[in-house]
Motif scaffolding. Structure first.
Motif, mmCIF file in Angstrom:
data_model
loop_
_atom_site.group_PDB
_atom_site.id
_atom_site.type_symbol
_atom_site.label_atom_id
_atom_site.label_comp_id
_atom_site.label_asym_id
_atom_site.label_seq_id
_atom_site.Cartn_x
_atom_site.Cartn_y
_atom_site.Cartn_z
ATOM 1 N N TRP A 185 0.697 -1.232 -0.039
ATOM 2 C CA TRP A 185 0.111 -0.085 0.084
ATOM 3 C C TRP A 185 0.871 1.116 -0.012
ATOM 4 O O TRP A 185 2.032 1.170 0.588
ATOM 5 C CB TRP A 185 -1.014 -0.077 1.166
ATOM 6 N N PRO A 186 0.539 2.288 -0.544
ATOM 7 C CA PRO A 186 1.190 3.589 -0.714
ATOM 8 C C PRO A 186 1.710 3.985 0.734
ATOM 9 O O PRO A 186 1.011 4.081 1.707
ATOM 10 C CB PRO A 186 0.308 4.362 -1.554
ATOM 11 N N VAL A 187 2.843 4.686 0.903
ATOM 12 C CA VAL A 187 3.421 5.314 2.119
ATOM 13 C C VAL A 187 2.475 6.496 2.129
ATOM 14 O O VAL A 187 2.527 7.359 0.854
ATOM 15 C CB VAL A 187 4.839 5.534 1.934
ATOM 16 N N VAL A 188 1.901 6.785 3.100
ATOM 17 C CA VAL A 188 0.944 8.176 3.373
ATOM 18 C C VAL A 188 1.671 9.024 4.739
ATOM 19 O O VAL A 188 1.498 8.455 5.781
ATOM 20 C CB VAL A 188 -0.470 7.857 3.598
ATOM 21 N N PRO A 189 2.274 10.090 4.271
ATOM 22 C CA PRO A 189 2.679 10.725 5.452
ATOM 23 C C PRO A 189 2.019 11.486 6.224
ATOM 24 O O PRO A 189 0.907 11.691 5.728
ATOM 25 C CB PRO A 189 4.059 11.850 4.660
#
Length: 453
Positions: free
Chosen positions: A114-118
């Motif tokens: 899953w995308p890294v979401v800062p």
């Protein structure tokens, strides 16, 4: 044999199809939380850019196709709990809210990434989007229709492909990355410098070596990206920062890397008996270093998924490891790489040398003889090839597959000089460019003068 599969992406589809064929008497149940399966996410930029007109071509399987193999696919079902040792799981029907329990003899975990979401101020605003699955791609296409200025955060493969697609569709594009080079994980500066020059020539703003600190906007919609070095007005933001393995379900139950990637043996089995894993949720044996690494690629995923099926009952076919071979087309340039860059080798503490070749790919007497840039990286002490990169306006990317095989088989740069390749003026020179790179790396022969009598 009762088999449960969690997730149906590249690895999941490969595992399911092969398992169904190898074990026709098995009961196979697939749990997928999305409303579609087997989406080729590597085609998102082509779809967003309008090169791919019909998105149906980006799916290579369906619940109906799996049903024809006797597989039960529970779409929009999210697995909420796994008891790996007890061979049980719980799942929730996302449409009805109903919960169910199931048991298994073998569990295949292909939950992907899953995308890294800062966690940044303003990240919840409208028009800040992720780029991973089919629904994301449709949202990007819809939102981009009304966007004049687009900002992409993350200069990896997907980020670079997206800025190209947006620029070609007439958008004002900014590419932001905290590292001072694009594609830094895949290519050395000889290549990235040239690509950055091309992007800049096309009017793309490169905001490199700066970190996004927050987003600001009006009426709940993003209008500005604030970084450590400046501010960028925008109508749409696409986050392509990277991916993390989606493995919370098995946390504390199987061995993992610090980032959560599941560690599997060469037969794709986890540290827990009867639990197998494959694809972007896993670490994988990286041949250039001999270590387990996280390398999320579709090619790795389909190989691992296929091997899960072959090894489900007993160890049969071991995985040979990966070189992380990959490729990308950016405007007219065809680019590919395998193994380690000179930069990544240094980061791993390997003492390496490299040979860089700039040459015409075929004889200059031919009507055209486009240039190529090739770099081969090899270990200094052993002369073992550990990586290579190539770029040309002619598609020479298959040569990197050849180098991948060389790395797989621990070949040296000296052996590369004399490998047998065919010659035909339409395609190459009497010395293939791979040979030429090896020849350039050869050590000089020491000739001692005869002793005087």
């Amino acid at each position: 044999m009762k088999i449960a599969v969690i997730g149906c992406t590249h690895a999941g589809t490969a595992a399911i199809v092969n398992t169904a064929k190898l074990y026709p008497d098995a009961t196979i149940t697939v749990y997928e939380r999305n409303d579609n399966i087997s989406f080729l996410s590597c085609g998102i930029a082509l779809y967003v850019g309008g090169v791919v007109k019909d998105p149906d071509g980006l799916f290579y399987s369906s619940p109906n196709q799996l049903a024809d193999l006797g597989v039960v696919t529970k779409m929009l079902h999210e697995v909420t709990e796994v008891d790996a040792k007890g061979h049980k799981l719980r799942a929730k029907n996302l449409q009805t809210g109903e919960e169910l329990e199931d048991t298994f003899d073998k569990l295949i975990v292909t939950t992907g990434s899953w995308p890294v979401v800062p966690k940044l101020e303003g990240i919840e605003m409208d028009n800040i989007l992720l780029c991973k699955n089919y629904n994301h791609s449709n949202t990007i296409i819809e939102k981009a229709k009304d966007a004049k200025r687009v900002t992409v955060v993350g200069a990896g493969y997907i980020g670079v492909e997206l800025v190209e697609a947006f620029q070609m569709n007439g958008k004002e594009v900014t590419l932001i990355d905290s590292v001072d080079r694009i594609l830094n994980k895949y290519l050395d500066p000889e290549f990235t410098d040239a690509i950055e020059h091309t992007l800049t020539e096309k009017g793309i703003t490169l905001a490199l070596g700066q970190t996004v600190q927050k987003f600001s906007g009006e009426n709940g919609k993003v209008t500005k990206v604030i970084t450590s070095k400046g501010e960028f007005e925008t109508d749409l933001v696409i986050l392509c920062i990277g991916f993390r393995p989606n493995t919370e379900l098995l946390k504390g139950q199987v061995d993992m890397l610090p980032n959560g990637a599941i560690i599997v043996d060469k037969y794709m089995q986890t540290s827990q008996k009867d639990v197998f894993a494959a694809g972007d949720s896993c670490a994988i044996h990286y041949n250039p270093t001999g270590k387990a690494s996280y390398i999320p690629l579709a090619t790795n995923a389909v190989r691992m998924g296929t091997l899960v099926a072959r090894n489900l009952v007993r160890p049969t076919t071991p995985y040979m490891g990966t070189q992380g071979t990959s490729g990308i087309k950016i405007y007219e340039q065809n680019i590919a790489g395998t193994g380690m860059t000179e930069t990544s080798a240094a980061d791993e503490g390997l003492i390496v040398e490299a040979v860089v070749l700039e040459d015409s790919y075929r004889p200059e007497f031919m009507p055209t003889a486009e240039k190529l840039l090739l770099k081969v990286v090899y270990e200094q002490a052993t002369r073992r090839i550990v990586g290579a990169q190539i770029m040309s306006q002619v598609d020479l990317t298959q040569s990197i597959n050849t180098i991948s095989v060389c790395i797989q088989n621990n070949m040296t740069v000296d052996e590369l000089a004399f490998i047998d390749f065919f010659f035909q003026p339409h395609y190459n020179k009497p010395w293939n460019f791979l040979n030429t790179a090896g020849l350039q790396a050869l050590r000089p022969v020491e000739v001692k003068a005869p002793a005087l009598v």
